[in-house]
Motif scaffolding. Sequence first.
Motif, PDB file in Angstrom:
ATOM      1  N   ILE A  90       0.814  -1.215   0.000  1.00 46.23           N
ATOM      2  CA  ILE A  90       0.000   0.000   0.000  1.00 46.23           C
ATOM      3  C   ILE A  90       0.844   1.261   0.000  1.00 46.23           C
ATOM      4  N   GLY A  91       2.172   1.105  -0.039  1.00 43.08           N
ATOM      5  CA  GLY A  91       3.058   2.251  -0.159  1.00 43.08           C
ATOM      6  C   GLY A  91       3.434   2.897   1.162  1.00 43.08           C
ATOM      7  N   MET A  92       3.352   2.161   2.248  1.00 40.55           N
ATOM      8  CA  MET A  92       3.733   2.702   3.552  1.00 40.55           C
ATOM      9  C   MET A  92       5.262   2.784   3.612  1.00 40.55           C
ATOM     10  N   PRO A  93       5.809   3.873   4.112  1.00 43.15           N
ATOM     11  CA  PRO A  93       7.272   3.974   4.212  1.00 43.15           C
ATOM     12  C   PRO A  93       7.848   2.854   5.084  1.00 43.15           C
ATOM     13  N   ASP A  94       9.084   2.460   4.785  1.00 42.55           N
ATOM     14  CA  ASP A  94       9.711   1.343   5.504  1.00 42.55           C
ATOM     15  C   ASP A  94       9.802   1.560   7.011  1.00 42.55           C
ATOM     16  N   PRO A  95      10.191   2.739   7.493  1.00 37.42           N
ATOM     17  CA  PRO A  95      10.252   2.899   8.953  1.00 37.42           C
ATOM     18  C   PRO A  95       8.886   2.735   9.617  1.00 37.42           C
ATOM     19  N   VAL A  96       7.855   3.243   8.979  1.00 41.45           N
ATOM     20  CA  VAL A  96       6.502   3.115   9.542  1.00 41.45           C
ATOM     21  C   VAL A  96       6.079   1.655   9.555  1.00 41.45           C
ATOM     22  N   ALA A  97       6.401   0.922   8.495  1.00 41.97           N
ATOM     23  CA  ALA A  97       6.060  -0.499   8.443  1.00 41.97           C
ATOM     24  C   ALA A  97       6.762  -1.263   9.564  1.00 41.97           C
ATOM     25  N   GLU A  98       7.997  -0.911   9.829  1.00 44.86           N
ATOM     26  CA  GLU A  98       8.727  -1.568  10.922  1.00 44.86           C
ATOM     27  C   GLU A  98       8.102  -1.250  12.274  1.00 44.86           C
ATOM     28  N   TRP A  99       7.664  -0.008  12.463  1.00 43.80           N
ATOM     29  CA  TRP A  99       7.027   0.357  13.740  1.00 43.80           C
ATOM     30  C   TRP A  99       5.739  -0.430  13.937  1.00 43.80           C
ATOM     31  N   VAL A 100       4.988  -0.604  12.865  1.00 39.33           N
ATOM     32  CA  VAL A 100       3.722  -1.342  12.972  1.00 39.33           C
ATOM     33  C   VAL A 100       3.982  -2.802  13.307  1.00 39.33           C
ATOM     34  N   ARG A 101       4.971  -3.387  12.650  1.00 39.03           N
ATOM     35  CA  ARG A 101       5.261  -4.809  12.889  1.00 39.03           C
ATOM     36  C   ARG A 101       5.785  -5.064  14.305  1.00 39.03           C
ATOM     37  N   SER A 102       6.583  -4.131  14.823  1.00 41.30           N
ATOM     38  CA  SER A 102       7.230  -4.380  16.116  1.00 41.30           C
ATOM     39  C   SER A 102       6.481  -3.765  17.288  1.00 41.30           C
ATOM     40  N   ASP A 103       5.371  -3.071  17.045  1.00 42.34           N
ATOM     41  CA  ASP A 103       4.635  -2.371  18.103  1.00 42.34           C
ATOM     42  C   ASP A 103       5.529  -1.368  18.827  1.00 42.34           C
ATOM     43  N   GLU A 104       6.530  -0.865  18.141  1.00 39.48           N
ATOM     44  CA  GLU A 104       7.460   0.110  18.696  1.00 39.48           C
ATOM     45  C   GLU A 104       6.852   1.499  18.589  1.00 39.48           C
ATOM     46  N   VAL A 105       7.014   2.304  19.604  1.00 43.36           N
ATOM     47  CA  VAL A 105       6.511   3.673  19.593  1.00 43.36           C
ATOM     48  C   VAL A 105       7.635   4.585  19.118  1.00 43.36           C
ATOM     49  N   PRO A 106       7.451   5.267  17.992  1.00 43.56           N
ATOM     50  CA  PRO A 106       8.515   6.116  17.465  1.00 43.56           C
ATOM     51  C   PRO A 106       8.606   7.431  18.241  1.00 43.56           C
ATOM     52  N   THR A 107       9.777   8.001  18.196  1.00 42.77           N
ATOM     53  CA  THR A 107       9.953   9.318  18.802  1.00 42.77           C
ATOM     54  C   THR A 107       9.486  10.371  17.808  1.00 42.77           C
ATOM     55  N   ILE A 108       9.372  11.600  18.301  1.00 45.68           N
ATOM     56  CA  ILE A 108       8.933  12.699  17.438  1.00 45.68           C
ATOM     57  C   ILE A 108       9.913  12.908  16.289  1.00 45.68           C
ATOM     58  N   SER A 109      11.189  12.847  16.586  1.00 44.41           N
ATOM     59  CA  SER A 109      12.182  13.063  15.525  1.00 44.41           C
ATOM     60  C   SER A 109      12.116  11.954  14.474  1.00 44.41           C
ATOM     61  N   GLU A 110      11.842  10.713  14.879  1.00 51.13           N
ATOM     62  CA  GLU A 110      11.706   9.617  13.908  1.00 51.13           C
ATOM     63  C   GLU A 110      10.479   9.829  13.017  1.00 51.13           C
ATOM     64  N   LEU A 111       9.394  10.328  13.603  1.00 50.66           N
ATOM     65  CA  LEU A 111       8.202  10.620  12.808  1.00 50.66           C
ATOM     66  C   LEU A 111       8.477  11.710  11.781  1.00 50.66           C
ATOM     67  N   ILE A 112       9.191  12.753  12.204  1.00 50.09           N
ATOM     68  CA  ILE A 112       9.497  13.849  11.285  1.00 50.09           C
ATOM     69  C   ILE A 112      10.384  13.355  10.159  1.00 50.09           C
ATOM     70  N   LEU A 113      11.390  12.530  10.487  1.00 56.19           N
ATOM     71  CA  LEU A 113      12.263  11.993   9.453  1.00 56.19           C
ATOM     72  C   LEU A 113      11.497  11.109   8.482  1.00 56.19           C
ATOM     73  N   ALA A 114      10.575  10.319   8.977  1.00 52.22           N
ATOM     74  CA  ALA A 114       9.776   9.432   8.111  1.00 52.22           C
ATOM     75  C   ALA A 114       8.897  10.254   7.177  1.00 52.22           C
ATOM     76  N   MET A 115       8.321  11.347   7.678  1.00 53.82           N
ATOM     77  CA  MET A 115       7.488  12.188   6.833  1.00 53.82           C
ATOM     78  C   MET A 115       8.330  12.930   5.791  1.00 53.82           C
ATOM     79  N   GLU A 116       9.546  13.329   6.152  1.00 51.78           N
ATOM     80  CA  GLU A 116      10.403  14.004   5.186  1.00 51.78           C
ATOM     81  C   GLU A 116      10.862  13.054   4.106  1.00 51.78           C
ATOM     82  N   ASP A 117      11.114  11.794   4.452  1.00 52.78           N
ATOM     83  CA  ASP A 117      11.500  10.812   3.451  1.00 52.78           C
ATOM     84  C   ASP A 117      10.357  10.532   2.483  1.00 52.78           C
ATOM     85  N   GLU A 118       9.132  10.662   2.946  1.00 56.07           N
ATOM     86  CA  GLU A 118       7.940  10.439   2.122  1.00 56.07           C
ATOM     87  C   GLU A 118       7.855  11.462   1.007  1.00 56.07           C
ATOM     88  N   SER A 119       8.249  12.718   1.285  1.00 55.13           N
ATOM     89  CA  SER A 119       8.104  13.811   0.316  1.00 55.13           C
ATOM     90  C   SER A 119       9.001  13.675  -0.853  1.00 55.13           C
TER      91      SER A 119
END
Length: 119
Positions: A90-119
């Motif tokens: 479905i086109g989910m970025p790799d870091p987000v997919a890893e967070w979903v699989r591992s039930d890991e809670v990302p930090t704010i900086s990781e979320l920002i980096l994931a959104m910037e990689d998306e752009s």
Amino acid sequence: MTDERIDFSPLDPTVDDARFEAIVDTIGAAAESELARRRARASVVGQVGLWWKPLLAAAAITGIISVGALLRFQPDPSAELEDVGIAEAIGMPDPVAEWVRSDEVPTISELILAMEDES
């Protein structure tokens, strides 16, 4: 404008009982053939029988469209199959997919980096 009440008694069909019964009998006689037809098909089997042809036509059209779509969008058989998960499909970025699989809670900086990689 007046405050007088309007007399609707001339519109009352039951004032003349004989005339009213004649109207009811005429309507009943005119509707008898349709009512008999509806009573004849009131069973479950009769109702299913009425819908059989349209349902069969809809199923055939759906099947034809589905087979056409499958044949048109069939992947290249020479291409190697990859192990693609739902997140990647479905086109989910790799870091987000890893967070979903591992039930890991990302930090704010990781979320920002994931959104910037998306752009």
